[in-house]
Motif scaffolding. Structure first.
Motif, PDB file in Angstrom:
ATOM      1  N   ARG A   1      32.802  12.110 -15.662  1.00 26.31           N
ATOM      2  CA  ARG A   1      31.914  12.563 -13.990  1.00 26.31           C
ATOM      3  C   ARG A   1      30.704  13.452 -14.583  1.00 26.31           C
ATOM      4  O   ARG A   1      29.710  13.114 -14.002  1.00 26.31           O
TER       5      ARG A   1
ATOM      6  N   TYR B   1      21.353   7.546 -15.706  1.00 26.65           N
ATOM      7  CA  TYR B   1      22.389   7.387 -14.574  1.00 26.65           C
ATOM      8  C   TYR B   1      22.128   6.261 -13.345  1.00 26.65           C
ATOM      9  O   TYR B   1      23.303   5.265 -13.442  1.00 26.65           O
ATOM     10  N   GLU B   2      21.369   6.995 -12.980  1.00 24.62           N
ATOM     11  CA  GLU B   2      20.832   5.305 -11.845  1.00 24.62           C
ATOM     12  C   GLU B   2      21.134   3.920 -12.449  1.00 24.62           C
ATOM     13  O   GLU B   2      21.600   3.632 -11.448  1.00 24.62           O
TER      14      GLU B   2
ATOM     15  N   SER C   1      24.907   2.928 -10.905  1.00 22.09           N
ATOM     16  CA  SER C   1      25.361   3.392 -10.209  1.00 22.09           C
ATOM     17  C   SER C   1      25.507   1.902  -8.812  1.00 22.09           C
ATOM     18  O   SER C   1      25.528   2.054  -7.905  1.00 22.09           O
TER      19      SER C   1
ATOM     20  N   HIS D   1      28.595   1.810  -6.555  1.00 26.13           N
ATOM     21  CA  HIS D   1      28.451   2.425  -6.041  1.00 26.13           C
ATOM     22  C   HIS D   1      27.714   2.675  -4.935  1.00 26.13           C
ATOM     23  O   HIS D   1      27.352   2.589  -3.478  1.00 26.13           O
ATOM     24  N   GLU D   2      26.425   1.830  -4.619  1.00 25.02           N
ATOM     25  CA  GLU D   2      25.423   1.830  -3.521  1.00 25.02           C
ATOM     26  C   GLU D   2      25.787   0.768  -3.276  1.00 25.02           C
ATOM     27  O   GLU D   2      25.519   0.479  -1.962  1.00 25.02           O
TER      28      GLU D   2
ATOM     29  N   ARG E   1      26.725  11.050  -6.257  1.00 26.48           N
ATOM     30  CA  ARG E   1      25.342  11.957  -5.646  1.00 26.48           C
ATOM     31  C   ARG E   1      24.944  11.524  -4.422  1.00 26.48           C
ATOM     32  O   ARG E   1      23.525  11.940  -4.287  1.00 26.48           O
TER      33      ARG E   1
ATOM     34  N   LEU F   1      25.111   9.209  -2.441  1.00 19.61           N
ATOM     35  CA  LEU F   1      24.097   7.742  -2.021  1.00 19.61           C
ATOM     36  C   LEU F   1      24.837   6.555  -0.699  1.00 19.61           C
ATOM     37  O   LEU F   1      23.754   6.792  -0.220  1.00 19.61           O
TER      38      LEU F   1
ATOM     39  N   MET G   1      29.555   4.630 -15.019  1.00 20.45           N
ATOM     40  CA  MET G   1      29.749   5.293 -13.607  1.00 20.45           C
ATOM     41  C   MET G   1      31.024   6.258 -13.865  1.00 20.45           C
ATOM     42  O   MET G   1      30.808   7.078 -12.488  1.00 20.45           O
TER      43      MET G   1
END
Length: 338
Positions: A48, A57-58, A61, A64-65, A92, A94, A260
């Motif tokens: 991670r 990194y975004e 995501s 996860h988003e 982070r 989210l 991820m």
């Protein structure tokens, strides 16, 4: 390769082994107080934190988003204002970034990665006013601690599927919640990435004469429901959602999973995969599951759950034997109402 794909006996045996591997989660939820040491937590932490070093990194995501937004919708469905919330395994942040101050006033965000805590998105500010108060705590989820009845909401988004002592963590969450407070969670469930799992198993069996797990074991939804009730949560509800995403090939899928931080960290994983095995797995994936346009689908199966800390004010089923009408007379009642 055609000969191999037509070898139905071998395919059938691999599928049997696939479902046998899923039973790991069923063993985990047996009536036992012993902790199942399934995942290498230190390896997961490194995986991670490695994603935090990627300036893009975004980009990775997106799953996860999507899940965080669905989790927030479930929080909004509860018509309350929560004074203090616990974000367990916040990553982070989210989920917190989608919440507003009229719903949650203060959030305590807990994660075992200091790098991820440093990359938390600030929650939305409302009309220029201050946003939600944020408290960050660098703490392993398995070492969760705090004062009893500290929070009137707890939630966790895609973190619990890497926990070894899940019963212990759920007990701690129950201890930290106030009476009549909800715990809302989302985690990957069984059959997540089954296409990838089967393809790798078949390829490894053909090329190397056997296979080792390359996709983490996931839980069965009924196991989570039973565990929450056994721990002491009340009014437990579960629902499932499936996210389908197309990738150019298996290699892009595996690369994104690494981005991820969702690559495998189980103790019995194989640390290497031969090049010829990977190429065979890609061919199998394409032949068994591929789309007409040449892409390959991947299935993410998400389990959402909610459990409430018991309180006398909560509704409960009537006592056994308290009914004053027999089912055999139900037709008479309906006729009378007409």
């Amino acid at each position: 390769m055609k000969f191999y794909l037509n070898n139905l006996k071998l395919v059938r045996q691999c599928l049997i082994d696939f479902h046998r591997q899923l039973s790991i989660s069923q063993i985990y939820f047996q009536q036992s107080e012993s902790t199942r040491n399934i995942f290498d937590r230190q390896t997961k932490l490194k995986q991670r934190e490695r994603t935090c070093l990627d300036p893009n990194y975004e980009t990775y995501s997106y799953v996860h988003e999507r899940v965080a937004q669905s989790l927030v919708d479930r929080i909004f469905d509860i018509k309350r204002t929560f004074q203090s919330a616990l974000d367990l395994g916040c990553g982070r942040g989210l989920t917190a970034s989608e919440l507003t101050k009229d719903v949650v006033k203060r959030i305590t965000m807990i994660d075992n990665s200091s790098l991820m805590l440093s990359q938390i998105r600030p929650p939305i500010e409302e009309n220029g006013h201050d946003g939600i108060e944020i408290i960050k705590k660098h703490m392993d989820e398995e070492q969760l601690s705090g004062e009893e009845s500290s929070y009137d909401l707890a939630y966790s988004c895609l973190s619990l599927h890497w926990i070894n002592d899940l019963p212990g963590v759920l007990r701690k969450v129950l201890y930290l919640l106030k009476n009549d407070a909800p715990f809302i969670g989302a985690m990957f469930a069984s059959d997540t990435l089954y296409q990838l799992r089967v393809s790798l198993q078949l390829a490894e069996t053909e090329r190397e004469g056997g296979f080792s797990p390359h996709v983490s074991p996931f839980v069965e939804p009924p196991d989570i429901g039973g565990l929450l009730q056994r721990i002491g949560f009340n009014i437990v509800t579960l629902d499932l959602d499936e996210i389908y995403i197309d990738y150019p090939s298996m290699f892009e899928l595996m690369f994104d999973l690494k981005g991820m931080g969702e690559n495998n960290c189980s103790w019995n994983r194989n640390l290497t995969l031969k090049r010829e095995t990977l190429l065979a797995a890609q061919a199998i994936y394409q032949n068994m599951y591929g789309n007409q346009n040449g892409s390959i689908p991947a299935t993410y199966r998400i389990l959402y759950f909610i459990g409430w800390k018991p309180d006398p004010s909560q509704k409960s089923p009537a006592k056994r034997g308290s009914a004053n009408v027999s089912f055999k007379d139900i037709d008479k009642i309906l006729t009378t109402k007409k």
